[in-house]
Write a protein that holds these residues in place. Structure first.
Motif, PDB file in Angstrom:
ATOM      1  N   UNK A   1      46.054  28.958  32.576  1.00 45.96           N
ATOM      2  CA  UNK A   1      45.456  30.049  31.782  1.00 45.96           C
ATOM      3  C   UNK A   1      44.618  31.002  32.631  1.00 45.96           C
ATOM      4  N   UNK A   2      43.690  30.510  33.485  1.00 44.96           N
ATOM      5  CA  UNK A   2      42.935  31.463  34.302  1.00 44.96           C
ATOM      6  C   UNK A   2      43.813  32.240  35.280  1.00 44.96           C
ATOM      7  N   UNK A   3      44.846  31.588  35.805  1.00 41.99           N
ATOM      8  CA  UNK A   3      45.744  32.294  36.721  1.00 41.99           C
ATOM      9  C   UNK A   3      46.509  33.391  35.994  1.00 41.99           C
ATOM     10  N   UNK A   4      47.042  33.071  34.816  1.00 39.87           N
ATOM     11  CA  UNK A   4      47.817  34.069  34.062  1.00 39.87           C
ATOM     12  C   UNK A   4      46.950  35.238  33.611  1.00 39.87           C
ATOM     13  N   UNK A   5      45.821  34.940  33.000  1.00 43.85           N
ATOM     14  CA  UNK A   5      44.962  36.012  32.465  1.00 43.85           C
ATOM     15  C   UNK A   5      44.444  36.921  33.576  1.00 43.85           C
TER      16      UNK A   5
ATOM     17  N   UNK B   1      47.473  38.786  35.460  1.00 47.94           N
ATOM     18  CA  UNK B   1      48.042  39.895  34.687  1.00 47.94           C
ATOM     19  C   UNK B   1      47.103  41.099  34.693  1.00 47.94           C
ATOM     20  N   UNK B   2      45.810  40.845  34.556  1.00 48.99           N
ATOM     21  CA  UNK B   2      44.820  41.931  34.557  1.00 48.99           C
ATOM     22  C   UNK B   2      44.834  42.681  35.888  1.00 48.99           C
ATOM     23  N   UNK B   3      44.779  41.928  36.990  1.00 54.65           N
ATOM     24  CA  UNK B   3      44.727  42.556  38.314  1.00 54.65           C
ATOM     25  C   UNK B   3      46.047  43.252  38.642  1.00 54.65           C
ATOM     26  N   UNK B   4      47.168  42.627  38.311  1.00 57.09           N
ATOM     27  CA  UNK B   4      48.467  43.247  38.565  1.00 57.09           C
ATOM     28  C   UNK B   4      48.584  44.571  37.807  1.00 57.09           C
ATOM     29  N   UNK B   5      48.188  44.587  36.545  1.00 52.99           N
ATOM     30  CA  UNK B   5      48.239  45.822  35.758  1.00 52.99           C
ATOM     31  C   UNK B   5      47.364  46.909  36.375  1.00 52.99           C
ATOM     32  N   UNK B   6      46.186  46.544  36.813  1.00 53.16           N
ATOM     33  CA  UNK B   6      45.290  47.520  37.439  1.00 53.16           C
ATOM     34  C   UNK B   6      45.917  48.094  38.701  1.00 53.16           C
TER      35      UNK B   6
ATOM     36  N   UNK C   1      47.255  39.887  42.229  1.00 57.72           N
ATOM     37  CA  UNK C   1      47.740  39.592  40.878  1.00 57.72           C
ATOM     38  C   UNK C   1      49.023  38.791  40.903  1.00 57.72           C
ATOM     39  N   UNK C   2      49.935  39.151  41.785  1.00 59.55           N
ATOM     40  CA  UNK C   2      51.207  38.428  41.897  1.00 59.55           C
ATOM     41  C   UNK C   2      50.993  37.004  42.397  1.00 59.55           C
ATOM     42  N   UNK C   3      50.095  36.828  43.359  1.00 57.76           N
ATOM     43  CA  UNK C   3      49.811  35.486  43.876  1.00 57.76           C
ATOM     44  C   UNK C   3      49.294  34.571  42.771  1.00 57.76           C
ATOM     45  N   UNK C   4      48.504  35.129  41.870  1.00 53.61           N
ATOM     46  CA  UNK C   4      47.992  34.337  40.753  1.00 53.61           C
ATOM     47  C   UNK C   4      49.084  34.018  39.735  1.00 53.61           C
ATOM     48  N   UNK C   5      50.023  34.924  39.570  1.00 52.10           N
ATOM     49  CA  UNK C   5      51.039  34.758  38.529  1.00 52.10           C
ATOM     50  C   UNK C   5      52.207  33.866  38.923  1.00 52.10           C
ATOM     51  N   UNK C   6      52.585  33.875  40.182  1.00 55.39           N
ATOM     52  CA  UNK C   6      53.758  33.081  40.563  1.00 55.39           C
ATOM     53  C   UNK C   6      53.342  31.630  40.808  1.00 55.39           C
ATOM     54  N   UNK C   7      54.050  30.694  40.213  1.00 57.49           N
ATOM     55  CA  UNK C   7      53.615  29.296  40.270  1.00 57.49           C
ATOM     56  C   UNK C   7      53.769  28.620  41.628  1.00 57.49           C
ATOM     57  N   UNK C   8      54.605  29.170  42.518  1.00 56.79           N
ATOM     58  CA  UNK C   8      54.802  28.487  43.801  1.00 56.79           C
ATOM     59  C   UNK C   8      53.720  28.827  44.823  1.00 56.79           C
TER      60      UNK C   8
END
Length: 164
Positions: free
Chosen positions: A11-15, A18-23, A69-76
């Motif tokens: 949850x913290x990684x996704x939220x 996503x916020x940072x990637x959008x920015x 943002x991408x580093x937080x979103x990708x699970x690997x």
């Protein structure tokens, strides 16, 4: 093989991701006036940035945001590494909040109305620090579990963790 993030870290990684990637994606499309505004605020906190042209700085910042943002979103990407990236990025933003005049009430860390949007960066710093410690907690817990199992079955711990 890189382990997937633990459920508590998703949850913290996704939220945050996503916020940072959008920015970052939004800043990639910034016009000249927006780039100059972003650069002016950054220059106020970090004067050495004056040497970088506004549009280039904003593009570099946007690419950094997309990468974090991408580093937080990708699970690997390991949680600890993603947390390190977030902590470094958020640390720079908290520095901005602390250095730009008018963001805080005089003599206080409390934000002014203008500073509230930037004060949220302290949350990202906290999330990053939490993610950085997540990997170590999991390893220690796994090691303790193995030792307990060995003690039950062999009456003596034979691992190198010094748990006995």
């Amino acid at each position: 093989m890189v382990p997937l993030p633990q459920a508590r870290d998703v949850a913290p990684r996704l939220a945050t991701g996503a916020f940072i990637l959008n920015t970052g994606l939004t800043k990639l499309r910034a016009d000249r006036a927006t780039a100059e505004g972003v650069h002016a605020m950054a220059r106020t906190a970090y004067p050495f940035l004056e040497r970088i042209p506004a549009e280039r700085f904003t593009r570099l910042l946007a690419c950094t945001e997309v990468a974090v943002g991408s580093a937080l979103l990708v699970p690997f990407v390991p949680t600890r590494l993603a947390g390190l990236a977030l902590t470094g990025f958020a640390g720079g933003l908290v520095g901005l909040y602390l250095r730009v005049p008018g963001m805080r009430e005089p003599g206080s860390l409390r934000p002014t109305p203008d500073g509230v949007p930037m004060a949220k960066d302290t949350w990202m710093l906290g999330i990053g620090l939490g993610l950085m410690s997540a990997s170590g907690r999991a390893r220690r817990a796994a090691r303790r579990g193995r030792c307990a199992a060995r003690r039950r079955h062999h009456h003596r711990c034979r691992c190198q963790c010094h748990c006995h």
